[in-house]
Design a protein around this motif. Sequence first.
Motif, PDB file in Angstrom:
ATOM      1  N   GLU A  59      -9.432  -4.352  -1.847  1.00  0.00           N
ATOM      2  CA  GLU A  59      -8.763  -4.304  -0.547  1.00  0.00           C
ATOM      3  C   GLU A  59      -7.488  -3.458  -0.622  1.00  0.00           C
ATOM      4  O   GLU A  59      -7.217  -2.656   0.270  1.00  0.00           O
ATOM      5  N   PRO A  77       0.809  -1.227   0.000  1.00  0.00           N
ATOM      6  CA  PRO A  77       0.000   0.000   0.000  1.00  0.00           C
ATOM      7  C   PRO A  77       0.839   1.272   0.000  1.00  0.00           C
ATOM      8  O   PRO A  77       0.477   2.253  -0.657  1.00  0.00           O
ATOM      9  N   ASP A 107      -5.835   4.496   2.870  1.00  0.00           N
ATOM     10  CA  ASP A 107      -5.470   4.677   4.281  1.00  0.00           C
ATOM     11  C   ASP A 107      -4.017   5.119   4.407  1.00  0.00           C
ATOM     12  O   ASP A 107      -3.690   6.010   5.190  1.00  0.00           O
ATOM     13  N   ARG A 155      -6.585  -0.020   1.486  1.00  0.00           N
ATOM     14  CA  ARG A 155      -5.353   0.099   2.262  1.00  0.00           C
ATOM     15  C   ARG A 155      -4.450   1.209   1.702  1.00  0.00           C
ATOM     16  O   ARG A 155      -3.766   1.903   2.462  1.00  0.00           O
TER      17      ARG A 155
END
Length: 125
Positions: free
Chosen positions: A60, A6, A67, A64
Amino acid sequence: MTNRKPDELAGKVWGERDEAGRYSLWWRGSDEIRAYLDASDLAEWIRLKESGVSKKYSQELARRTMDAMHELSNRRLGKIKRQRSKNGLCYQETRLVLKADVELPGEVTSNDTDDSPTTDEVAGE
């Protein structure tokens, strides 16, 4: 240097912010928002750029990555949830926003360039 996927994607996505084009990842905002990025667009971009990534895993990774971008930006980027309808279904989508009044380190703005010294005119023939 980091080896977290990420964080690596966050750097690539941030680099795409200034890339203008038909298939740009970032969108221009309105008066209050300079640019924004939707999670669904990011998930599609990840599927195109990263080989062997499934749709579920790209979603997903998009979550991430957003974030990570929010954290790495020291909260200069905001995250909002918005309602969206598609194919008759309603769902919430995360949007990462860069507000117009946020100052970014190292960014040269038009106000910065106006303060440059002027040169004298050269007399010609």
